[in-house]
Design a protein around this motif. Structure first.
Motif, short mmCIF file in Angstrom:
data_model
loop_
_atom_site.label_atom_id
_atom_site.label_comp_id
_atom_site.label_asym_id
_atom_site.label_seq_id
_atom_site.Cartn_x
_atom_site.Cartn_y
_atom_site.Cartn_z
N ILE A 68 0.86 -1.18 0.00
CA ILE A 68 0.00 0.00 0.00
C ILE A 68 0.90 1.23 0.00
N LYS A 69 0.69 2.13 -0.96
CA LYS A 69 1.58 3.28 -1.14
C LYS A 69 0.78 4.57 -1.20
N HIS A 70 1.41 5.62 -0.68
CA HIS A 70 0.94 7.00 -0.92
C HIS A 70 1.66 7.49 -2.17
N CYS A 71 0.91 7.64 -3.25
CA CYS A 71 1.54 7.89 -4.55
C CYS A 71 0.81 9.00 -5.29
N ARG A 72 1.36 9.30 -6.46
CA ARG A 72 0.80 10.34 -7.32
C ARG A 72 0.35 9.71 -8.63
N THR A 73 -0.78 10.18 -9.15
CA THR A 73 -1.34 9.68 -10.40
C THR A 73 -1.50 10.82 -11.40
N ASP A 74 -1.66 10.45 -12.66
CA ASP A 74 -1.91 11.48 -13.67
C ASP A 74 -3.40 11.78 -13.75
N LYS A 75 -3.80 12.56 -14.75
CA LYS A 75 -5.20 12.97 -14.85
C LYS A 75 -6.12 11.80 -15.17
N ASN A 76 -5.56 10.70 -15.67
CA ASN A 76 -6.36 9.51 -15.96
C ASN A 76 -6.34 8.49 -14.81
N GLY A 77 -5.75 8.87 -13.69
CA GLY A 77 -5.71 7.97 -12.54
C GLY A 77 -4.66 6.89 -12.62
N ARG A 78 -3.66 7.06 -13.49
CA ARG A 78 -2.60 6.08 -13.62
C ARG A 78 -1.42 6.43 -12.72
#
Length: 438
Positions: A68-78
């Motif tokens: 489980i990670k705290h991460c960043r996604t692009d505008k498409n949720g990737r």
């Protein structure tokens, strides 16, 4: 700077030597001490006495295997990258002074199964969560929900500074409240799990009674017991036999006219059939099989188990933390909490080579990423970090462009191979020329 012998002697430290120091009294102010770990999750309502504990533990272990990670996604949720934050540190490295990230998630799942709902409480934060939504979490604990209020909850959390479990009232928006997705099957009073727990408790009581050492004898005396005198005589005879059996060898004698009947024979009932029926019903309702517990499940059984049992629990944990620990502004900026599963953990060694060839040939994984999966150190070859099909030869211009490209970047295709629209300009080039010397 190299340490000299005198410097090493001055700075050296030994744990046993320090603890033998009679003037060292620091242990007197360490706080409360326990024989058993005080922050460990303990089952209640009879769950600790039945086989359902093994089911809880297996599911909790499988959930904790996911990352489980705290991460960043692009505008498409990737997924793009990990975010270096205290929350990500808690989920993967150290949740608190007693638990790492994996042990913390296992504690959350086991407490959720036992109570039906559990709270993840941020203990140390950079700002007060009740006053600001822009804060980072430094440590977190699993809390038992004692009372529910309209906008608050009363939770019991272990305080590692005092060594006690304390009851505190916190806003619902500052704690992640996770309800068991299988609540109606596991935690409802008349659910399949609770009925199975009661049946197993009855079976344990019968086994304990059978092994208690009682003889369960009926003594038939050679006279009719109707008067008080005869009844007193029968009681005296019973006490005589009890006293004889208490001897070192457990031997007693009776009169030739007395008859003894032993009753401690197994009584036939359908309790075991009911337990087997409830166990099968429980496995079916939670999407689990006996083969999962004894590690003989095939690929289809594990896939069904992961999709029907593990995924709802992981989604409940991730969604609760995302809703409570990430502000609306952070979510708008692309921050999220995601769970990742390693798809190669269940793959046998005989299939690794075939899968690696398929993934590299279709430009899904690089060679170094495959090497990392099988536990080998990355290669220094620049081509090992590029998404390219090694079975197709490259032109001299592409090779030169790749060699001149900065590290970590792929060179743009040459004008001889592609035009500005990205379409091939090879025209009628012979196949032999495209394939090189192959």
């Amino acid at each position: 700077m190299e340490l000299t012998l005198s410097s090493r002697l001055r700075k050296a430290w030994n744990a046993f030597t320090k603890n033998r120091d009679p003037t060292n009294t620091s242990y007197q102010s360490m706080g409360m001490g326990y024989v058993y770990r005080p922050d460990r999750a303990r089952f209640s309502r009879g769950n600790e006495k039945t086989i359902v504990t093994s089911i809880y533990n297996r599911i909790a272990m499988d959930v904790a295997q996911l990352t489980i990670k705290h991460c960043r996604t692009d505008k498409n949720g990737r997924y793009i990258e990990d975010i270096r934050s205290g929350l990500n540190e808690c989920l993967n490295t150290e949740a608190n002074i007693d638990q790492d990230g994996r042990a913390f998630i296992q504690d959350v799942v086991m407490s959720m199964f036992d109570e039906g709902a559990v709270a993840i409480v941020p203990v140390d934060t950079t700002y007060d969560p009740t006053e600001s939504s822009s804060y980072d979490i430094l440590t977190m604990r699993t809390g038992k929900i004692l009372e529910w209020y309209p906008a608050h909850v009363k939770v019991r959390v272990y305080n590692d500074r005092t060594g006690k479990k304390e009851d505190i009232v916190l806003p619902k928006r500052s704690v992640a409240i996770i309800e068991n997705p299988l609540y109606s099957v596991i935690n409802e009073p008349n659910s399949t799990m609770q009925r199975l727990v009661r049946k197993l408790s009855i079976l344990d009581a019968i086994d304990e009674h059978s092994g208690s050492g009682k003889l369960d004898l009926i003594i038939q005396l050679p006279y009719v017991i109707k008067s008080d005198a005869r009844r007193e005589q029968a009681e005296k005879r019973r006490h005589d036999i009890e006293d004889q059996l208490k001897g070192p060898y457990g031997i007693a004698y009776t009169d030739g006219t007395e008859k003894i009947t032993q009753l401690n024979r197994p009584v036939e009932n359908n309790l075991m059939k009911q337990i087997e029926y409830l166990t099968n019903q429980l496995y079916n309702q939670i999407g689990m099989t006996q083969s999962v517990l004894d590690n003989t499940a095939d690929e289809k059984a594990m896939l069904n188990y992961n999709n029907r049992t593990i995924e709802p629990i992981v989604s409940a944990i991730v969604n609760a933390m995302r809703r409570s620990f990430l502000s609306k502004t952070a979510r708008t900026q692309g921050q999220t909490i995601m769970a990742f599963r390693d798809p190669f953990k269940l793959v046998p060694v005989s299939e690794i080579a075939k899968i690696a060839d398929t993934f590299t040939r279709n430009e899904i994984l690089t060679s170094n990423e495959v090497r990392q999966i099988i536990g080998m150190k990355p290669s220094d070859d620049p081509k090992a970090d590029q998404l390219r099909n090694s079975n197709i030869s490259q032109s001299a211009e592409e090779v030169a462009a790749m060699q001149n490209a900065p590290p970590g970047e792929e060179a743009a295709p040459t004008d001889e191979s592609y035009d500005t629209a990205g379409e091939s300009n090879l025209g009628d080039t012979p196949i032999s020329a495209l394939m090189g010397n192959h």
